[in-house]
Design a protein around this motif. Structure first.
Motif, PDB file in Angstrom:
ATOM      1  N   SER A  23       0.840  -1.196   0.000  1.00 40.77           N
ATOM      2  CA  SER A  23       0.000   0.000   0.000  1.00 40.77           C
ATOM      3  C   SER A  23       0.878   1.251   0.000  1.00 40.77           C
ATOM      4  O   SER A  23       2.090   1.170  -0.160  1.00 40.77           O
ATOM      5  CB  SER A  23      -0.915  -0.011   1.229  1.00 40.77           C
ATOM      6  OG  SER A  23      -1.897   1.011   1.124  1.00 40.77           O
TER       7      SER A  23
ATOM      8  N   LYS B  90       1.577  -0.963  -8.198  1.00 38.42           N
ATOM      9  CA  LYS B  90       0.188  -0.841  -8.655  1.00 38.42           C
ATOM     10  C   LYS B  90      -0.799  -0.774  -7.489  1.00 38.42           C
ATOM     11  O   LYS B  90      -1.744   0.011  -7.528  1.00 38.42           O
ATOM     12  CB  LYS B  90      -0.146  -2.023  -9.573  1.00 38.42           C
ATOM     13  CG  LYS B  90      -1.585  -2.095 -10.018  1.00 38.42           C
ATOM     14  CD  LYS B  90      -1.854  -1.189 -11.195  1.00 38.42           C
ATOM     15  CE  LYS B  90      -3.212  -1.428 -11.797  1.00 38.42           C
ATOM     16  NZ  LYS B  90      -4.215  -0.497 -11.343  1.00 38.42           N
ATOM     17  N   TRP B  91      -0.584  -1.567  -6.463  1.00 41.23           N
ATOM     18  CA  TRP B  91      -1.506  -1.528  -5.314  1.00 41.23           C
ATOM     19  C   TRP B  91      -1.451  -0.175  -4.624  1.00 41.23           C
ATOM     20  O   TRP B  91      -2.483   0.383  -4.255  1.00 41.23           O
ATOM     21  CB  TRP B  91      -1.196  -2.633  -4.316  1.00 41.23           C
ATOM     22  CG  TRP B  91      -1.544  -4.024  -4.774  1.00 41.23           C
ATOM     23  CD1 TRP B  91      -2.355  -4.372  -5.824  1.00 41.23           C
ATOM     24  CD2 TRP B  91      -1.079  -5.238  -4.208  1.00 41.23           C
ATOM     25  NE1 TRP B  91      -2.420  -5.728  -5.930  1.00 41.23           N
ATOM     26  CE2 TRP B  91      -1.648  -6.295  -4.946  1.00 41.23           C
ATOM     27  CE3 TRP B  91      -0.245  -5.546  -3.158  1.00 41.23           C
ATOM     28  CZ2 TRP B  91      -1.406  -7.629  -4.659  1.00 41.23           C
ATOM     29  CZ3 TRP B  91       0.005  -6.882  -2.862  1.00 41.23           C
ATOM     30  CH2 TRP B  91      -0.576  -7.901  -3.603  1.00 41.23           C
TER      31      TRP B  91
ATOM     32  N   ASN C 136      -0.618   2.618  -5.968  1.00 40.96           N
ATOM     33  CA  ASN C 136      -1.229   3.565  -6.902  1.00 40.96           C
ATOM     34  C   ASN C 136      -2.749   3.528  -6.771  1.00 40.96           C
ATOM     35  O   ASN C 136      -3.395   4.575  -6.644  1.00 40.96           O
ATOM     36  CB  ASN C 136      -0.785   3.228  -8.330  1.00 40.96           C
ATOM     37  CG  ASN C 136      -1.147   4.281  -9.330  1.00 40.96           C
ATOM     38  OD1 ASN C 136      -2.319   4.583  -9.519  1.00 40.96           O
ATOM     39  ND2 ASN C 136      -0.153   4.839  -9.992  1.00 40.96           N
ATOM     40  N   ASP C 137      -3.294   2.323  -6.779  1.00 41.26           N
ATOM     41  CA  ASP C 137      -4.751   2.178  -6.641  1.00 41.26           C
ATOM     42  C   ASP C 137      -5.242   2.752  -5.312  1.00 41.26           C
ATOM     43  O   ASP C 137      -6.248   3.470  -5.263  1.00 41.26           O
ATOM     44  CB  ASP C 137      -5.163   0.705  -6.740  1.00 41.26           C
ATOM     45  CG  ASP C 137      -4.997   0.118  -8.132  1.00 41.26           C
ATOM     46  OD1 ASP C 137      -4.837   0.883  -9.110  1.00 41.26           O
ATOM     47  OD2 ASP C 137      -5.016  -1.125  -8.234  1.00 41.26           O
ATOM     48  N   ASP C 138      -4.526   2.440  -4.229  1.00 42.89           N
ATOM     49  CA  ASP C 138      -4.928   2.936  -2.914  1.00 42.89           C
ATOM     50  C   ASP C 138      -4.844   4.457  -2.838  1.00 42.89           C
ATOM     51  O   ASP C 138      -5.723   5.112  -2.276  1.00 42.89           O
ATOM     52  CB  ASP C 138      -4.067   2.321  -1.804  1.00 42.89           C
ATOM     53  CG  ASP C 138      -4.401   0.861  -1.529  1.00 42.89           C
ATOM     54  OD1 ASP C 138      -5.421   0.355  -2.063  1.00 42.89           O
ATOM     55  OD2 ASP C 138      -3.631   0.215  -0.787  1.00 42.89           O
TER      56      ASP C 138
ATOM     57  N   ARG D 288      -5.122   6.626  -5.295  1.00 45.05           N
ATOM     58  CA  ARG D 288      -6.217   7.215  -6.071  1.00 45.05           C
ATOM     59  C   ARG D 288      -7.541   7.101  -5.310  1.00 45.05           C
ATOM     60  O   ARG D 288      -8.327   8.045  -5.280  1.00 45.05           O
ATOM     61  CB  ARG D 288      -6.306   6.568  -7.454  1.00 45.05           C
ATOM     62  CG  ARG D 288      -5.154   7.021  -8.351  1.00 45.05           C
ATOM     63  CD  ARG D 288      -5.221   6.504  -9.783  1.00 45.05           C
ATOM     64  NE  ARG D 288      -4.945   5.083  -9.821  1.00 45.05           N
ATOM     65  CZ  ARG D 288      -5.811   4.162 -10.250  1.00 45.05           C
ATOM     66  NH1 ARG D 288      -6.986   4.510 -10.697  1.00 45.05           N
ATOM     67  NH2 ARG D 288      -5.481   2.899 -10.253  1.00 45.05           N
ATOM     68  N   LYS D 289      -7.756   5.960  -4.654  1.00 43.09           N
ATOM     69  CA  LYS D 289      -8.991   5.777  -3.874  1.00 43.09           C
ATOM     70  C   LYS D 289      -9.062   6.773  -2.720  1.00 43.09           C
ATOM     71  O   LYS D 289     -10.078   7.452  -2.527  1.00 43.09           O
ATOM     72  CB  LYS D 289      -9.065   4.347  -3.333  1.00 43.09           C
ATOM     73  CG  LYS D 289     -10.291   4.087  -2.464  1.00 43.09           C
ATOM     74  CD  LYS D 289     -10.310   2.693  -1.894  1.00 43.09           C
ATOM     75  CE  LYS D 289      -9.337   2.607  -0.769  1.00 43.09           C
ATOM     76  NZ  LYS D 289      -9.288   1.332  -0.068  1.00 43.09           N
TER      77      LYS D 289
ATOM     78  N   GLU E 259      -8.328   9.508 -13.503  1.00 39.64           N
ATOM     79  CA  GLU E 259      -8.077   8.070 -13.632  1.00 39.64           C
ATOM     80  C   GLU E 259      -7.178   7.744 -14.818  1.00 39.64           C
ATOM     81  O   GLU E 259      -6.424   6.786 -14.784  1.00 39.64           O
ATOM     82  CB  GLU E 259      -9.401   7.314 -13.730  1.00 39.64           C
ATOM     83  CG  GLU E 259     -10.248   7.397 -12.473  1.00 39.64           C
ATOM     84  CD  GLU E 259      -9.598   6.769 -11.254  1.00 39.64           C
ATOM     85  OE1 GLU E 259      -8.824   5.804 -11.389  1.00 39.64           O
ATOM     86  OE2 GLU E 259      -9.867   7.245 -10.139  1.00 39.64           O
TER      87      GLU E 259
ATOM     88  N   SER F 120      -2.663   8.075 -14.590  1.00 37.86           N
ATOM     89  CA  SER F 120      -1.983   7.277 -13.584  1.00 37.86           C
ATOM     90  C   SER F 120      -0.851   6.509 -14.257  1.00 37.86           C
ATOM     91  O   SER F 120      -1.040   5.924 -15.313  1.00 37.86           O
ATOM     92  CB  SER F 120      -2.990   6.299 -12.957  1.00 37.86           C
ATOM     93  OG  SER F 120      -2.337   5.411 -12.102  1.00 37.86           O
TER      94      SER F 120
ATOM     95  N   THR G 203       2.383   3.715 -13.506  1.00 39.47           N
ATOM     96  CA  THR G 203       3.112   2.799 -12.634  1.00 39.47           C
ATOM     97  C   THR G 203       4.458   2.512 -13.301  1.00 39.47           C
ATOM     98  O   THR G 203       4.503   2.107 -14.454  1.00 39.47           O
ATOM     99  CB  THR G 203       2.344   1.485 -12.403  1.00 39.47           C
ATOM    100  OG1 THR G 203       2.076   0.874 -13.665  1.00 39.47           O
ATOM    101  CG2 THR G 203       1.039   1.723 -11.668  1.00 39.47           C
TER     102      THR G 203
END
Length: 186
Positions: free
Chosen positions: A84, A123-124, A126-128, A130-131, A142, A145, A147
């Protein structure tokens, strides 16, 4: 009128690849755009609602909020720690999201770049990131982004701003952030 983009780097290590990516974004910013790397994240105390009272917000947290309010857009550059985002970035977003519904990131266009030595490029994280930014009220782009994975060996001898593929990706993120601001600045 200059476009101001505030970059928050999730690695506090001065020679980190994530720091170099933020430096590259600053160097690649087109004329009329300034990317400022925020230097005070290590001094921001962990978010505590008891400290977040009008007139008594810690100076380091207030300086972070002021920097975000002065920016037209936000760029988070994050490594991946334990799957994360690092605590320093989560904490920064916590301070920037308050007061609820009116925080410094409310409606601020935001993009995330992540990097790790693995081929997955954090990637994880990055996703976290953005969330969390979206929940905090930022306008997360979106499609902006990036990576960066499996290239760390390239950055041992070449700064990311001089690495063709990386420079093109960073330029794309900056263009998206600038594009999100154009209707505001028109």
């Amino acid at each position: 009128m200059s476009i101001q983009i505030l970059a928050l780097v999730g690695s506090l290590r001065s020679a980190s690849v994530n720091r170099k990516l933020a430096e590259a974004a600053a160097a690649l910013a087109p004329e009329g755009t300034e990317v400022t790397i925020y230097e005070g994240l290590a001094e921001v105390p962990f978010y505590n609602e008891d400290l977040d009272a009008e007139g008594s917000v810690p100076a380091a947290a207030q300086a972070l909020r002021d920097a975000a309010k002065a920016a037209g857009a936000l760029l988070l550059v994050t490594p991946e720690y334990n799957g994360s985002t690092p605590a320093v970035l989560s904490n920064a977003v916590d301070w920037l999201s308050r007061p609820y519904g009116a925080g410094a990131v409310k409606d601020l266009p935001a993009a995330v770049i992540s990097a790790s030595p693995s081929p997955y490029g954090a990637k994880w994280a990055n996703d976290d990131a953005r969330k969390v930014l979206g929940v905090a009220g930022a306008k997360v782009l979106e499609d902006a982004s990036v990576t960066v994975g499996g290239r760390f060996q390239d950055f041992a001898e070449t700064h990311p701003k001089d690495h063709e593929e990386t420079a093109a990706e960073l330029a794309g993120v900056l263009a998206a952030l600038i594009g999100a601001l154009e209707p505001v600045n028109a």
